[in-house]
Scaffold this motif. Sequence first.
Motif, short mmCIF file in Angstrom:
data_model
loop_
_atom_site.label_atom_id
_atom_site.label_comp_id
_atom_site.label_asym_id
_atom_site.label_seq_id
_atom_site.Cartn_x
_atom_site.Cartn_y
_atom_site.Cartn_z
N ASP A 1 0.56 -1.18 -0.23
CA ASP A 1 -0.10 -0.13 -0.16
C ASP A 1 0.41 1.02 0.05
OD1 ASP A 1 -2.33 -1.37 0.09
OD2 ASP A 1 -2.62 -1.33 2.51
N PRO A 2 0.77 2.10 -1.01
CA PRO A 2 1.54 3.19 -0.60
C PRO A 2 1.17 3.76 0.23
CG PRO A 2 -0.26 3.43 -2.95
CD PRO A 2 -0.20 2.48 -2.34
N ASP A 3 -0.04 4.27 0.82
CA ASP A 3 -0.52 5.02 1.27
C ASP A 3 -1.48 4.74 3.22
OD1 ASP A 3 1.14 7.54 0.71
OD2 ASP A 3 -0.53 7.93 0.10
N PRO A 4 -0.76 4.38 4.47
CA PRO A 4 -2.16 3.94 4.67
C PRO A 4 -3.77 4.36 4.96
CG PRO A 4 -0.70 5.39 6.24
CD PRO A 4 0.12 6.19 5.26
N VAL A 5 -4.67 3.88 4.78
CA VAL A 5 -5.31 3.63 4.46
C VAL A 5 -6.02 4.76 6.03
CG1 VAL A 5 -7.99 2.78 4.47
CG2 VAL A 5 -6.26 1.73 3.35
N VAL A 6 -7.19 5.65 5.29
CA VAL A 6 -7.67 6.55 6.13
C VAL A 6 -9.32 6.13 6.83
CG1 VAL A 6 -8.35 8.93 7.03
CG2 VAL A 6 -6.25 8.55 4.58
#
Length: 85
Positions: free
Chosen positions: A48-53
């Motif tokens: 995952d490129p960024d953590p999921v908000v």
Amino acid sequence: MTEQDDWEREFDHRWASSAEHKEPSARARMLAARWKESPPDPAPFRADPDPVVPRRSSWLSTAIVLGCVAAVIVLLGYAQLHGPY
């Protein structure tokens, strides 16, 4: 010679698959040359490129959808009762 014979001779997949040496694609050659100079950083598979908000509660969207369905049912019932027939 017929056109079918020309087609089979031009696109003989068995002959191409049985070749002893297969040349890599242009992209594979480009990446091999690039990675020889500077290899890529290791990365996990499908990281995952960024953590999921976290999203807001789905109750609001559920209430909106159910409200719209109820409104359509009421409008169709009203139109049927007060229609021209």
